[in-house]
Scaffold this active site. Structure first.
Site, PDB file in Angstrom:
ATOM      1  N   HIS A 481       0.942  -1.168  -0.062  1.00 48.94           N
ATOM      2  CA  HIS A 481      -0.111  -0.143   0.000  1.00 48.94           C
ATOM      3  C   HIS A 481       0.958   1.433   0.045  1.00 48.94           C
ATOM      4  CE1 HIS A 481      -3.664   2.479   1.353  1.00 48.94           C
ATOM      5  NE2 HIS A 481      -2.704   2.945   1.753  1.00 48.94           N
ATOM      6  N   GLU A 482       1.797   1.287   0.870  1.00 51.16           N
ATOM      7  CA  GLU A 482       2.796   2.502   1.081  1.00 51.16           C
ATOM      8  C   GLU A 482       3.407   2.752  -0.254  1.00 51.16           C
ATOM      9  OE1 GLU A 482       1.970   4.770   2.949  1.00 51.16           O
ATOM     10  OE2 GLU A 482       0.470   3.508   4.501  1.00 51.16           O
ATOM     11  N   HIS A 485       1.778   4.427  -2.798  1.00 52.19           N
ATOM     12  CA  HIS A 485       1.879   5.935  -2.577  1.00 52.19           C
ATOM     13  C   HIS A 485       3.134   6.456  -3.085  1.00 52.19           C
ATOM     14  CE1 HIS A 485      -1.800   7.005  -0.327  1.00 52.19           C
ATOM     15  NE2 HIS A 485      -1.567   6.162   0.561  1.00 52.19           N
ATOM     16  N   HIS A 488       3.483   6.943  -6.793  1.00 53.25           N
ATOM     17  CA  HIS A 488       2.729   8.154  -6.966  1.00 53.25           C
ATOM     18  C   HIS A 488       3.495   9.322  -7.066  1.00 53.25           C
ATOM     19  CE1 HIS A 488      -1.596  10.086  -6.535  1.00 53.25           C
ATOM     20  NE2 HIS A 488      -1.000  10.511  -7.660  1.00 53.25           N
TER      21      HIS A 488
END
Length: 693
Positions: A481-482, A485, A488
């Site tokens: 998940h991180e 990010h 991104h």
């Protein structure tokens, strides 16, 4: 903070202050962490604030006709030294703080808030931004977007208000910065101050070897007064609640975990919450909104609290129904074992694990040896390589703010540099709880070719020296998940800093992170990377099949604990209760009663420790955004399934162009439609969580 674009120096500082240099002579321009001392920050902030104030005054007082270049473009170039100081400082106050940094944070948070208010409430500056005529200048699509976002930001900050209202909005912003800082520091004090000693075999009953090792490591890190301790790191306390057969110790640990921030005394957050809620409601009214929730969601994909609450209600009903069925099965298991007690919140994880073993022949302690931290990092990197052609080269000799931090150079397939990725994976008392992505430097091209420096911060329980740190499947999902990010931020491909990376709508920002989690659950990825930490053997196929078959196990519980927090968040910010003195536990209890919250399930985040919504405004009236983004991510991954290849090159190229690399170039609905060709429905989400009829 997602700033730090420049290499501009700060005149007037002592030459020994690292922030005085126009550029850092470090590999890849990393901050020279070893040379930055606490006493450097206040002078650097003072000089940077003065420099930025002078830049803003020059822009606002420019005698030339307002244009995009001399107003908006000039603002985008201004404040680079302040960005640089703030990005280093605030990254460290979250990941490696101490009393000196905390004192500086308490001083600077309101100062920076007042500085921001002075910019956004400057009438001459607002007049110039309002006067920029995009039609006469033939602005590019990106420049149109930057201008639009500046105008939206100024209006939402109060630029159209009268003098008295502007003054009050500025006062509120400064006070909110003080309160958010105090909330965070109180929470860290409660978290770092707690430990549950486990003295002797009786206290360790039920704990598997990996958890005993992690508890021993935590004890050693905290001075070695006890052989084993449980701390409030989620990666330690959650497995303790799963495996410990000592119901009394599970109850003590769970109470400490859920009562952070409301223990009384100096670290109690209840009065802080009441004031924050009141100030948010007042600010929203000054800006013409019915409530803070209406203000917050006005600039999101959802658009209104009604739309967000409709999604939460759509999920709540099937989740609560499923959680009720899960509860009955757990209660039956207790009775089968001869237990003469009703299931409580501190029992749920323990008996859910037993039920999972019974129904799926799956034991978390059987899975964890195949999920060493190194293997999951490699899986995350390999997935990025196969999707986007990225290469990762670990850099052993670069500056770092803590010995645990690791660094990788990230490059495209042709060798061109994408940026730097830092990983800070282990829990420690100087780090706030949770997991997050941040930036020491964000991508942009306005000030030259600026490549990003992105960091992921985790709180995994460290194994003893010489042993591999083993992750639960939930921990592995958190890492993916991180890293979503992080991608991104790393893959951002914009010119203007305002639009860079994760600077997108609050209910769109979780799409890249939650979408990335899907690849962890793919057999193709697990067969390659889920390998035994000692033998290197891949996870047995039968175990892999059982693991994937159990993906929707306990999803009633997981959805209820999340959605309850999101509903309380939204209810709190639809209310003005704080103005008459908010009784936080009573408000929370009433909100949960109205949705018929199962008593055997606790909220994922209770208000007194809900850092997402009270350490700052980021997720306030916005915790729903994880679910909103999950509607997007479930539908988005279907694009790869429909293409017949989870690494399909054309789908991945569209994903990079419209999502991971696009920053805030487009309205989020347009960005998603650009990738998918349409907007999503809720059906893939319900299937993903096993809640579909």
């Amino acid at each position: 903070m997602y700033a730090g674009q420049s290499a501009a120096g700060l005149p007037g500082l002592e030459p020994t202050n690292p922030f005085a240099a126009p550029a850092w002579d470090t590999p890849h321009g990393l901050p020279p962490f070893e040379r930055i001392r606490p006493e450097h920050y206040l002078p650097a902030f003072e000089a940077a604030l003065a420099a930025h104030e002078a830049e803003i005054a020059a822009i606002a007082g420019d005698a030339a006709q307002p244009s995009f270049a001399n107003t908006v473009g000039a603002m985008e170039r201004a404040g680079q030294p302040l960005d640089r100081v703030a990005s280093v400082f605030f990254n460290l106050t979250g990941s490696h703080t101490d009393p000196e940094l905390q004192a500086i944070e308490r001083t600077m948070a309101p100062r920076l808030a007042r500085h921001g208010s002075a910019i956004y409430l400057n009438p001459a500056l607002w007049a110039r931004i309002s006067a920029v005529d995009p039609a006469s200048e033939a602005l590019s699509e990106e420049e149109h977007r930057v201008l639009d976002r500046y105008r939206t930001r100024f209006r939402r900050a109060g630029a159209d208000l009268g003098p008295d209202a502007k003054a009050r909005v500025a006062e509120i912003a400064a006070r909110m910065a003080e309160l958010g800082t105090q909330f965070s520091q109180n929470l860290l004090a409660d978290e770092s101050g707690f430990e549950l000693p486990l003295d002797g075999e009786e206290d360790l009953a039920g704990l598997p070897p990996f958890l005993r090792a992690a508890a021993a490591s935590a004890a050693a890190e905290r001075g070695g007064r006890h052989a084993h301790v449980v701390t409030l790191s989620r990666s330690l306390i959650e497995p303790f609640l799963v495996f410990s057969t000592r119901r009394d110790l599970r109850e003590r640990a769970y109470e400490a975990w859920t009562r952070r921030g409301e223990l009384g005394g100096e670290t109690d957050n209840r009065a802080i919450i009441a004031e924050i809620v009141a100030l948010r409601a007042e600010r929203a009214r000054l800006l013409g909104f019915e409530s803070f929730a209406h203000f917050k969601l006005d600039d999101t994909m959802a658009g209104s609290p009604d739309a967000a609450m409709e999604l939460l209600r759509d999920v709540w009903a099937p989740a609560r129904q499923r959680a009720g069925a899960e509860r009955e099965r757990l209660q039956a298991l207790i009775q089968e074992e001869g237990g003469n007690f009703a299931l409580q919140a501190h029992d749920w994880r323990h008996y859910a694990e037993k039920l999972r073993r019974a129904e799926h022949d799956l034991d978390e302690s059987e899975v964890k040896p195949y999920l060493p931290l190194e293997g999951i990092i490699a899986a995350a990197f390999d997935t990025a390589s196969r999707l986007f052609g990225l290469r990762f080269e670990e850099l052993p000799d670069v500056p770092r703010y803590h010995p645990d931090v690791r660094a990788w150079r990230v490059a495209n397939a042709d060798g061109s540099e994408v940026g730097l990725f830092l990983g800070d994976y282990f829990a420690r008392p100087s780090k706030r709880s949770g997991a997050w992505m941040s930036a020491f430097r964000s991508q942009e091209r306005l000030n030259g070719t600026v490549t990003p420096i992105i960091v992921n911060v985790m709180n995994f329980a460290r194994a003893p020296a010489g042993e591999a740190t083993l992750l639960s499947f939930d921990d592995a999902r958190t890492l993916f998940h991180e890293f979503g990010h992080a991608l991104h931020g790393l893959l951002s491909d914009v010119t203007y800093p305002l639009l860079s990376g994760t600077a997108v709508a609050g209910d769109f920002v979780e799409l890249p992170s939650q979408l990335y989690e899907h690849w962890l659950e793919q057999p193709e990825v697990l067969r390659e990377h889920a390998r035994h930490h000692r033998t290197g053997e891949p996870m047995p196929e039968a175990l892999l099949e059982r693991l994937l078959a159990a993906r929707t196990f306990n999803q009633g519980f997981a959805t209820v604990e999340y959605a309850a927090s999101a509903i309380v968040d939204m209810t709190l910010h639809l209310s003005a209760a704080g103005e008459d003195g908010l009784d936080v536990p009573a408000f929370e209890a009433d909100a949960l009663r109205r949705i018929a919250m199962p008593s055997e399930i606790g909220m994922r985040h209770r208000s007194p420790h809900f850092a997402h919504i009270f350490s700052g405004d980021g997720y306030a009236a916005g915790y729903y955004s994880y679910l909103w983004s999950e509607v997007l991510d479930a539908d988005a991954f279907d694009a790869f399934r429909e293409a017949g290849d989870i690494f399909h090159p054309e789908v991945a190229a569209r994903l990079r162009r419209f999502v991971y690399g696009a920053g805030n170039l487009r309205d989020p609905r347009a960005a998603y439609t650009g990738f998918r060709g349409r907007l999503p429905s809720i059906d893939p989400l319900l299937r993903k969580r096993g809640l579909a009829a």
